[in-house]
Design an enzyme around this catalytic site. Structure first.
Site, mmCIF file in Angstrom:
data_model
loop_
_atom_site.group_PDB
_atom_site.id
_atom_site.type_symbol
_atom_site.label_atom_id
_atom_site.label_comp_id
_atom_site.label_asym_id
_atom_site.label_seq_id
_atom_site.Cartn_x
_atom_site.Cartn_y
_atom_site.Cartn_z
ATOM 1 N N HIS A 137 -11.137 52.188 58.351
ATOM 2 C CA HIS A 137 -10.852 51.801 59.733
ATOM 3 C C HIS A 137 -10.136 50.453 59.761
ATOM 4 C CE1 HIS A 137 -11.241 51.403 64.014
ATOM 5 N NE2 HIS A 137 -12.053 50.368 63.933
ATOM 6 N N ASP A 154 -11.330 45.832 68.194
ATOM 7 C CA ASP A 154 -11.646 47.057 67.462
ATOM 8 C C ASP A 154 -11.508 48.246 68.399
ATOM 9 O OD1 ASP A 154 -13.051 49.251 66.251
ATOM 10 O OD2 ASP A 154 -14.033 47.824 64.916
ATOM 11 N N CYS A 180 -6.361 53.866 64.538
ATOM 12 C CA CYS A 180 -6.849 52.486 64.518
ATOM 13 C C CYS A 180 -5.783 51.495 64.061
ATOM 14 C CB CYS A 180 -8.095 52.367 63.646
ATOM 15 S SG CYS A 180 -7.898 53.044 61.975
#
Length: 221
Positions: A137, A154, A180
């Site tokens: 991620h 995030d 992401c």
């Protein structure tokens, strides 16, 4: 490229994601770059970095952005700041693991990274960008020297530091497991422009194509 979105140039003096001018030339350039058969073909080189067809292909829908694409895009963000506005410095994706002491049996901390900014006076910057590779991620940390704050952005809505006071559910978040890296890059892009984070998941397919064009031309729209 099947289903290629029509790429759009920004309207003068504006960078709202909904305000673009159609251009078929940009779409054709993106399609041509992605259709190259040699995955090792270098399609863009700058900032002591090289982007191959294989790297650029990670920007296709559903792809996970790699270190090369993240580092090149954040270098574009940093390079743009030299023309005015906020002064931005970006670390590479390898900075945070080094700081943590991951790999190589090193202890991490300031001693592990003190040479990374030997030629840079960070205190002359307004923003310092730190891309965070968290296993599978991507996220972004932003050190704002003007407000003396550190925030993490995030797209999965996770917190990474108890001292981070940012309410993460107020920032754009992804709706899948592959975007992401795009979100981390666009956080950096919008924040460096002092723009509100108004984009959403539905804008990511367009962002991917625009990022390909920007990397090929080594400039941000």
């Amino acid at each position: 490229v099947a289903g290629l979105l029509r790429l759009r140039r920004p309207v003068k003096n504006s960078y709202q994601h909904s305000q673009y001018e159609d251009t078929q030339e940009m779409a054709a350039e993106v399609s041509s770059a992605l259709s190259q058969r040699d995955p090792n073909l270098v399609l863009s080189a700058a900032f002591k970095l090289r982007i191959t067809q294989r790297d650029l292909a990670t920007l296709q829908e559903g792809g996970w952005l790699n270190d090369e694409v993240i580092n090149f895009y954040l270098s574009l963000v940093m390079d743009r700041s030299s023309g005015g506005g906020l002064r931005v410095y970006s670390f590479s994706t390898f900075f945070f693991p080094k700081l943590q002491g991951l790999g190589g049996g090193q202890s991490g901390g300031h001693a592990a990274v003190k040479r990374w900014t030997k030629a840079v006076d960070l205190f002359l910057c307004d923003l310092i960008l730190v891309p965070l590779h968290l296993g599978v991620h991507w996220a972004l940390a932003v050190i704002d020297l003007k407000s003396k704050t550190v925030k993490t952005y995030d797209s999965m809505g996770q917190r990474h530091d108890d001292v981070c006071k940012l309410l993460l559910w107020e920032i754009p978040q992804q709706k899948n497991g592959s975007d992401c890296g795009v979100f981390a890059c666009k956080y950096a892009d919008y924040i460096a422009r002092e723009r509100p984070l108004t984009f959403k998941q539905c804008h990511v397919p367009l962002f991917r194509k625009l990022m390909i064009w920007e990397i090929l031309h080594q400039k941000l729209l």
